[in-house]
Scaffold this active site. Structure first.
Site, PDB file in Angstrom:
ATOM      1  N   GLU A  71      -2.050   7.844  -5.221  1.00 25.05           N
ATOM      2  CA  GLU A  71      -2.162   7.242  -6.553  1.00 25.05           C
ATOM      3  C   GLU A  71      -3.596   7.258  -7.084  1.00 25.05           C
ATOM      4  O   GLU A  71      -3.825   6.991  -8.271  1.00 25.05           O
ATOM      5  CB  GLU A  71      -1.640   5.803  -6.548  1.00 25.05           C
TER       6      GLU A  71
ATOM      7  N   ARG B 125       0.838  -1.186   0.000  1.00 26.92           N
ATOM      8  CA  ARG B 125       0.000   0.000   0.000  1.00 26.92           C
ATOM      9  C   ARG B 125       0.884   1.252   0.000  1.00 26.92           C
ATOM     10  O   ARG B 125       1.882   1.318   0.729  1.00 26.92           O
ATOM     11  CB  ARG B 125      -0.927   0.019   1.227  1.00 26.92           C
TER      12      ARG B 125
ATOM     13  N   HIS C  74       0.767  -0.192  -9.992  1.00 27.57           N
ATOM     14  CA  HIS C  74      -0.122  -1.053  -9.194  1.00 27.57           C
ATOM     15  C   HIS C  74      -0.567  -2.277  -9.995  1.00 27.57           C
ATOM     16  O   HIS C  74      -1.764  -2.559 -10.144  1.00 27.57           O
ATOM     17  CB  HIS C  74      -1.340  -0.256  -8.717  1.00 27.57           C
TER      18      HIS C  74
ATOM     19  N   ASP D  22       5.423  -0.439  -6.495  1.00 32.62           N
ATOM     20  CA  ASP D  22       4.260  -0.752  -7.327  1.00 32.62           C
ATOM     21  C   ASP D  22       3.047   0.041  -6.873  1.00 32.62           C
ATOM     22  O   ASP D  22       2.041   0.094  -7.574  1.00 32.62           O
ATOM     23  CB  ASP D  22       3.951  -2.256  -7.271  1.00 32.62           C
TER      24      ASP D  22
END
Length: 326
Positions: free
Chosen positions: A261, A232, A293, A256
Site C-alpha cells: 500500500e 497490517r 487505511h 483497511d
C-alpha cells in the site's frame, strides 16, 4: 529543541501541533511530503523528526544521523517500517505512538457488520436504482463465531465491544490476557481458523507473522469464512485471499490495510494509473471492501498521535524511561 514533522496535514494535525508547541515549549517545522534521501538535508538544525508509517530505509536513517537527528518519532503504533537495530547503531532513539483503541475497534466492528450484511454491494446496486433482494441476503453478526487474533489493547477492545452482540468469541495470542478470558475462549490458531465464521486481525507486523493468513491457513478455515484486517497489510497474502474468494472458500473480506500500500494510501492518486493488480482484483469483487487505511482516523486518535511525538521528545530529553520507546 526543534522537531521536523514530515507529512504534516494542515487540515487536522497542525491544530494539535500548534497547541502542543505551547504546552511543551518545543518548536516544530512542518513539511507536507514524505521523507526521501534528497529532502533529508532540510532537517539540519532539528534534533528530532516525526514520520508516518512510510518506508524509512537504512540510507535514510544514515542521512538523518548525518544531519544531526537524535530522535525519530513515528506517528503510528507499529515500527516495522524502521530498522530499529540500524537506529541503535547510529545512536538514534525511536518513539512510536499510542492512541485510543476505540478508533480501530469501532471501525473493525463496522467492517464486520458491512461484510455480514453485504452492505457495499447493496449500496452500489441502490445507486443504480436496483432495489431487488437477489444476492443481498446477509448474516447476523450475533449468530457468528468471531476469532480474534491478537488481544492487545485494540484486540481486547474489539472483544469488549463485541460482547454486546452476543456472538461466540475465540481468541489467539502468544501472551494470554486473563481479562480477555472472561469474554472469549483462548484456543490454538488452528482451532480458531477451523471454528470461526469471522477472523479479525489485531497483531503488529513481524517476520514471524508475515502472511499469517496464507493458502494453508485459508484451507483450514470454515467454508464461507470472512476475513477482516485493520492491522497490517503483510498479515494477509493477497494472492491467497484472491484465490480463496474466487473459489468461494472465503465468503467475504474487509481490508483497511493492504500489501504494497506504500505510495497509495494517504495520497491523492485521482486520475492516475495504479500499478497494483491485487488491489484492482480485490476491488472488483462484490463481497470485498477496501478502505484506505483509515480505521485509526478519529479526532481523539489524531490528537493522541501528535501528543506522543512531543511526549517522547520530552521523556528522551529529560532522561526518563519512555514507555513509547521502540
Amino acid at each position: 529543541m526543534k522537531i521536523f514533522i514530515y507529512n504534516l496535514r494542515e487540515y487536522d494535525e497542525k491544530f494539535f501541533f500548534d497547541q502542543l508547541t505551547q504546552e511543551y515549549g518545543f518548536d516544530y517545522t512542518g513539511y507536507d511530503d514524505y521523507q526521501t534521501v534528497e529532502n533529508i538535508p532540510m532537517v539540519r538544525g532539528h534534533e528530532a523528526v516525526s514520520i508516518l508509517a512510510s518506508e524509512c530505509t537504512d540510507e535514510m536513517l544514515a542521512a538523518f544521523a548525518d544531519n544531526g537527528v537524535r530522535y525519530i518519532l513515528t506517528r503510528s503504533i507499529g515500527t516495522d517500517h524502521i530498522n530499529l537495530q540500524k537506529c541503535r547503531e547510529l545512536g538514534i532513539r525511536v518513539g512510536h505512538s499510542q492512541y485510543s483503541p476505540d478508533s480501530v475497534a469501532n471501525y473493525t466492528i463496522m467492517l464486520m457488520l458491512m461484510v455480514c450484511r453485504r452492505f457495499a454491494h447493496i449500496m452500489k446496486r441502490a445507486e443504480l436504482q436496483d432495489y431487488s433482494f437477489k444476492n443481498k441476503m446477509g448474516r447476523e453478526l450475533s449468530g457468528c463465531t468471531v476469532g480474534i487474533i491478537g488481544t492487545g489493547r485494540i484486540g481486547k477492545t474489539v472483544i469488549d465491544h463485541l460482547a454486546g452482540f452476543g456472538c461466540k468469541m475465540l481468541a489467539y495470542d502468544l501472551y494470554q490476557n486473563p481479562e480477555v478470558s472472561e469474554r472469549a475462549e483462548y484456543v490454538s490458531l488452528e482451532e480458531l481458523f477451523a471454528q470461526s465464521d469471522i477472523v479479525t486481525l489485531h497483531t503488529p507486523a513481524t517476520k514471524e507473522n508475515y502472511h499469517l493468513i496464507d493458502r494453508e491457513a485459508i484451507k483450514t478455515m470454515k467454508d464461507g469464512c470472512m476475513i477482516i484486517n485493520a492491522a497490517r497489510g503483510t498479515l494477509v497474502d493477497s494472492d491467497a485471499l484472491i484465490e480463496g474468494i474466487e473459489s468461494g472458500k472465503v465468503g467475504g473480506a474487509a481490508l483497511d490495510v493492504l500489501e504494497d500500500e506504500a505510495g497509495l494510501y494517504f495520497l491523492n492518486r485521482s486520475g492516475e494509473v495504479i500499478s497494483n493488480r491485487q488491489m484492482a482484483i480485490l476491488k472488483s469483487f462484490p463481497n470485498v471492501i477496501l478502505s484506505p487505511h483509515t480505521a485509526f482516523y478519529t479526532d481523539e486518535a489524531v490528537s493522541d498521535m501528535c501528543r506522543c511525538v512531543f511526549e517522547s521528545v520530552r521523556a528522551f530529553e529529560a532522561g526518563e524511561v519512555n514507555p513509547l520507546e521502540a
